[in-house]
Scaffold this motif. Sequence first.
Motif, PDB file in Angstrom:
ATOM      1  N   ILE A 549     -73.507  20.105 -25.576  1.00 41.32           N
ATOM      2  CA  ILE A 549     -73.360  20.579 -26.796  1.00 41.32           C
ATOM      3  C   ILE A 549     -71.754  20.480 -27.469  1.00 41.32           C
ATOM      4  O   ILE A 549     -70.951  20.230 -27.407  1.00 41.32           O
ATOM      5  N   SER A 550     -71.937  20.836 -29.056  1.00 36.82           N
ATOM      6  CA  SER A 550     -70.686  20.909 -29.458  1.00 36.82           C
ATOM      7  C   SER A 550     -70.041  22.347 -30.065  1.00 36.82           C
ATOM      8  O   SER A 550     -70.667  23.560 -29.556  1.00 36.82           O
ATOM      9  N   ASP A 551     -69.234  22.730 -29.944  1.00 35.02           N
ATOM     10  CA  ASP A 551     -68.222  24.407 -30.048  1.00 35.02           C
ATOM     11  C   ASP A 551     -68.580  24.463 -31.491  1.00 35.02           C
ATOM     12  O   ASP A 551     -68.993  26.475 -31.577  1.00 35.02           O
ATOM     13  N   SER A 552     -68.914  23.502 -32.638  1.00 34.40           N
ATOM     14  CA  SER A 552     -69.366  24.731 -33.977  1.00 34.40           C
ATOM     15  C   SER A 552     -70.846  24.952 -33.688  1.00 34.40           C
ATOM     16  O   SER A 552     -71.226  25.592 -34.470  1.00 34.40           O
ATOM     17  N   VAL A 553     -71.567  25.152 -32.724  1.00 29.62           N
ATOM     18  CA  VAL A 553     -72.816  25.403 -32.526  1.00 29.62           C
ATOM     19  C   VAL A 553     -72.588  26.872 -32.322  1.00 29.62           C
ATOM     20  O   VAL A 553     -73.619  27.914 -33.113  1.00 29.62           O
ATOM     21  N   TRP A 554     -71.708  27.238 -32.061  1.00 29.87           N
ATOM     22  CA  TRP A 554     -71.344  28.778 -31.441  1.00 29.87           C
ATOM     23  C   TRP A 554     -71.485  29.514 -33.275  1.00 29.87           C
ATOM     24  O   TRP A 554     -71.762  30.965 -33.455  1.00 29.87           O
ATOM     25  N   ASP A 555     -70.709  29.034 -34.064  1.00 28.79           N
ATOM     26  CA  ASP A 555     -70.650  29.331 -35.420  1.00 28.79           C
ATOM     27  C   ASP A 555     -71.807  29.756 -35.660  1.00 28.79           C
ATOM     28  O   ASP A 555     -72.229  30.788 -36.815  1.00 28.79           O
ATOM     29  N   SER A 567     -66.819  30.247 -23.679  1.00 27.19           N
ATOM     30  CA  SER A 567     -66.516  29.926 -22.591  1.00 27.19           C
ATOM     31  C   SER A 567     -67.191  28.530 -22.059  1.00 27.19           C
ATOM     32  O   SER A 567     -67.594  28.432 -21.535  1.00 27.19           O
ATOM     33  N   THR A 568     -66.755  27.527 -22.239  1.00 27.24           N
ATOM     34  CA  THR A 568     -67.536  26.386 -21.921  1.00 27.24           C
ATOM     35  C   THR A 568     -66.766  25.345 -20.818  1.00 27.24           C
ATOM     36  O   THR A 568     -65.487  25.532 -21.271  1.00 27.24           O
ATOM     37  N   ASP A 580     -69.217  17.143 -26.967  1.00 23.28           N
ATOM     38  CA  ASP A 580     -68.788  17.597 -25.463  1.00 23.28           C
ATOM     39  C   ASP A 580     -68.566  18.339 -24.323  1.00 23.28           C
ATOM     40  O   ASP A 580     -67.383  18.925 -23.939  1.00 23.28           O
ATOM     41  N   ARG A 581     -69.283  19.325 -24.790  1.00 20.77           N
ATOM     42  CA  ARG A 581     -68.628  20.710 -23.995  1.00 20.77           C
ATOM     43  C   ARG A 581     -70.486  20.527 -22.677  1.00 20.77           C
ATOM     44  O   ARG A 581     -71.591  20.595 -23.388  1.00 20.77           O
ATOM     45  N   MET A 582     -70.124  21.055 -21.559  1.00 18.40           N
ATOM     46  CA  MET A 582     -71.273  21.995 -20.993  1.00 18.40           C
ATOM     47  C   MET A 582     -72.512  22.870 -21.882  1.00 18.40           C
ATOM     48  O   MET A 582     -71.721  23.700 -22.346  1.00 18.40           O
ATOM     49  N   ALA A 583     -73.421  22.794 -21.636  1.00 14.65           N
ATOM     50  CA  ALA A 583     -74.499  24.221 -22.503  1.00 14.65           C
ATOM     51  C   ALA A 583     -74.240  25.399 -21.693  1.00 14.65           C
ATOM     52  O   ALA A 583     -74.001  25.687 -20.385  1.00 14.65           O
ATOM     53  N   LEU A 615     -71.451  27.929 -16.582  1.00 13.41           N
ATOM     54  CA  LEU A 615     -71.194  29.289 -16.741  1.00 13.41           C
ATOM     55  C   LEU A 615     -69.706  29.921 -16.350  1.00 13.41           C
ATOM     56  O   LEU A 615     -69.591  30.022 -14.999  1.00 13.41           O
ATOM     57  N   PRO A 616     -68.934  28.629 -17.117  1.00 11.03           N
ATOM     58  CA  PRO A 616     -67.256  28.492 -16.007  1.00 11.03           C
ATOM     59  C   PRO A 616     -66.713  30.424 -15.793  1.00 11.03           C
ATOM     60  O   PRO A 616     -65.981  29.874 -15.017  1.00 11.03           O
ATOM     61  N   GLY A 617     -66.971  31.124 -16.788  1.00 10.56           N
ATOM     62  CA  GLY A 617     -66.094  32.095 -16.901  1.00 10.56           C
ATOM     63  C   GLY A 617     -64.369  32.730 -17.114  1.00 10.56           C
ATOM     64  O   GLY A 617     -64.343  30.974 -17.734  1.00 10.56           O
ATOM     65  N   PRO A 618     -64.460  33.866 -17.692  1.00 14.12           N
ATOM     66  CA  PRO A 618     -63.106  33.607 -18.373  1.00 14.12           C
ATOM     67  C   PRO A 618     -62.123  33.068 -17.424  1.00 14.12           C
ATOM     68  O   PRO A 618     -60.988  32.451 -18.134  1.00 14.12           O
ATOM     69  N   ASN A 619     -61.655  32.707 -16.478  1.00 21.27           N
ATOM     70  CA  ASN A 619     -61.035  32.586 -15.775  1.00 21.27           C
ATOM     71  C   ASN A 619     -60.597  31.164 -14.592  1.00 21.27           C
ATOM     72  O   ASN A 619     -61.056  31.438 -13.126  1.00 21.27           O
ATOM     73  N   PRO A 620     -61.546  30.148 -14.855  1.00 25.10           N
ATOM     74  CA  PRO A 620     -61.853  28.943 -13.832  1.00 25.10           C
ATOM     75  C   PRO A 620     -60.917  28.562 -12.986  1.00 25.10           C
ATOM     76  O   PRO A 620     -59.813  27.882 -13.627  1.00 25.10           O
TER      77      PRO A 620
END
Length: 852
Positions: A549-555, A567-568, A580-583, A615-620
């Motif tokens: 997915i793209s980061d722009s989808v979150w907006d 957080s991807t 360029d992001r894992m869903a 789901l990488p979490g806040p501190n991968p």
Amino acid sequence: MKVPASWLIEHLDVDEEVTAQDLADAFVRIGIEVDDVRKLEPVTGPLVVGRVAEIEELTEFKKPVRFCRVDVGESDDAEADKPDENLDDDEGPFEDDGPTGIRTRGIICGATNFAEGDLVVVALPGTVLPGGFEIGSRKTYGRLSDGMICSARELGIGDDHSGILVLPPSTASPGEDANKLLGLDDTVLEVTPTPDRGYTLSVRGLARELSNALDVPFGDPASIEVPEAESDAWPVRLEDTEGCKRFVLRRVKNLDATAPTPWWMRRRLMLAGIRSISLAVDVTNYVMIELGHPLHAFATGSVKGDLVVRKAKPGEKLTTLDDVERTLDADDVIIADDSGVISLAGTMGGASTEITPDSTDVLLEAAHWDPSSISRTARRHKLFSEAAKRFERYTDPQLCAAAVELAARLLRQYGEGSILPGRTDEGGVEPNQPVTMPISLPDQVAGVRYERGVTVKRLSQIGCKVNVGTSEDGTALVTAVPPSWRGDLVQPADLVEEVLRLEGYDSIPSVLPDAPAGRGLTDTQRRRRSVARALAENGYVEVLPFPFISDSVWDSFGLPEDDVRRSTVKIRNPLEADKDRMASTLLPGLLEILQRNISRGFKDVSLFHIGQVVLPGPNPIPMPSLGVDRRPTDEELAVLEAAVPPQPLHVAVVLAGQRGRAGWWGEGEQANWADAVQAARLVAQAAGAELTTAAADQPPWHPGRCAQLRVGQWPVGYAGELHPKVVEALGLPPRTVAMELDLDAIPIPDSRPAPRISAYPPVLLDVALVAETGVPSADLAEALREGAGELLENITLFDSYQGEQLGEGKRSMAYKLRFRAADRTLTVDEATKARDAAVAVAGERFGASLRA
């Protein structure tokens, strides 16, 4: 790559019985894919060489039309030259040229790329061209056209149909049979080598592979005597020694710019899918196909000063041969002179130094470019040229001098040019490193006991220098130094692959492992299949969305900046640059497919997908980089596993349009939030769990039409109608609904007891309760279920009503209650007492009362 079989056979010592199909079968045996074996279609009838004697331009028509008189070698005393008795005297097909007794045929032609005196190919009446196109005499444009002047495509030897095929002078005489000249008995093979075998994008490489597969001698076309570089042909400075390891130049002067390309070369290029341009350009293309090393020819008069190989500077521009001005990147390797950039290295030359019809002084260049640099440049500028295709797959660095030497000699032979003494030869490439492995390793990998000496024989055939020895413990070892054209042989596994490939993959037995008894689908696999089957049986269609997915989808989803779904994990080499992001959720991919189906005319769509999210979490934890020279230790594996982010299995559905179709039976039913909740219930039921719901506010759902899905007290997902702003941003139909649920968060029951079915009749009772409008119907139903006890078999909400008679802020909800006893016939009194107990609990918990 397209290549005629005759060109390959020229470099092989094979019997005449070897056919093109035999060559194709040999390629397949050694792992080279053959896409097509196309035998040139024969031309039946009189196909001859003709010379254009006279051209008359017919200017009264809108498009170019020419009436040509063509000498096809016919004379007065030829029986075939007798005119048709049915034609008038002034319409005869022949015209006497005078005392020579030579007759010419009148032919209408629309092409304009030929002139008087040119040699052409003529299909006389009675000829049948490829595709069953029969030629005859016919009257057109007010003249009698007695035959056809043919193009390369009409003859089946090329794709060029922009003009007719013009043969070089002195190729043949008028009237000669053109079938043999054109080589129409040939076959074209179209092969697709794997990306790691760049050397097979050449006749040299393919012929070598055939010699290994057929065990026949091979004649290397690169085995020519190359003189030593006594002096520089042109000053060159290598500033980027990583991007360019070797740079070779050879200069040819006094070239006849009007010299035609010899027919044998033009024919081979046409069959390979390359259009003939000029002698200098054709020679460089021919050498590229023959040897596999691309060349570039500069017009020497346009080169200003010394040549420099370097990285491009920010902001530099270059107009390439396709007349496109390109802004260069600092990562691009370029060739420059005193005027600036003149070539995009290994990809395409610049227009300022292009070979023109007037070029008589040519500078031939062959270089060994870094494959990674060329690959990045080609993709950055979308310039996938034939040269870039070969350079990015690795070319033979030892071939540079031989390639320019062969090209220079061809220009001298056919263009009467003179080769200047000396050769520029800057830089150098280190030889390939030796690779050592146990001599029995191919046998161990394949599970086959090969004959003694097979490993040494096969490695020698591919060009390796082989030595055999023993290790300290007595193990027989083979050390191979790969040839210069095999930059892909860097480890023992590569050598093993070569031995197995040349021995034939079909010689390796295919043995299925024994399936251990007592194993089948795991509980997780069985549950996943049950969920997919349940959704499919209820009208949902399974799809496989693009996983990134793209980061722009979150907006577009309206997610706040601190939402955990933002957080991807970033992908280093994405398939699509903007994705360029894992869903971290399945909804973006599902909604994209929904939008695509809607745009193509599907109005009522219900889709589902079961897949993993990341789901990488806040501190991968940073991912460690491990080598391949040994097996990782247990500690390294533990760190590696800890760095892998959680990847739970989710299931999601989306619906748009009508859930129940309209028809003669009545109006359709629009999909709404309840359908999304029901889909979640289907999933929970198939997973063996009981699902409860609660009102929620979770983007991208509508805050007033969103339900949180729970198993016990644990939230496992959300369902409902999407927010109108999200629907508008994504271009979705109004009232689109969706559901997403974490399947891994639903515990798998330890046992699945068979359902108990009572043989006794049920008692059906209805109850209507009045409560505050803010009381969820699911919570009220749960209170009724608890109060009714074990006799309540099922509860269903069938009506919801608000009105003035109920009072402001009040809502009536009516439920159907089904009571049944497992061991006896239930009485109405018992069912009524259970119903009253249920109403009492609802009243205590929510202040609900029976509707009057």
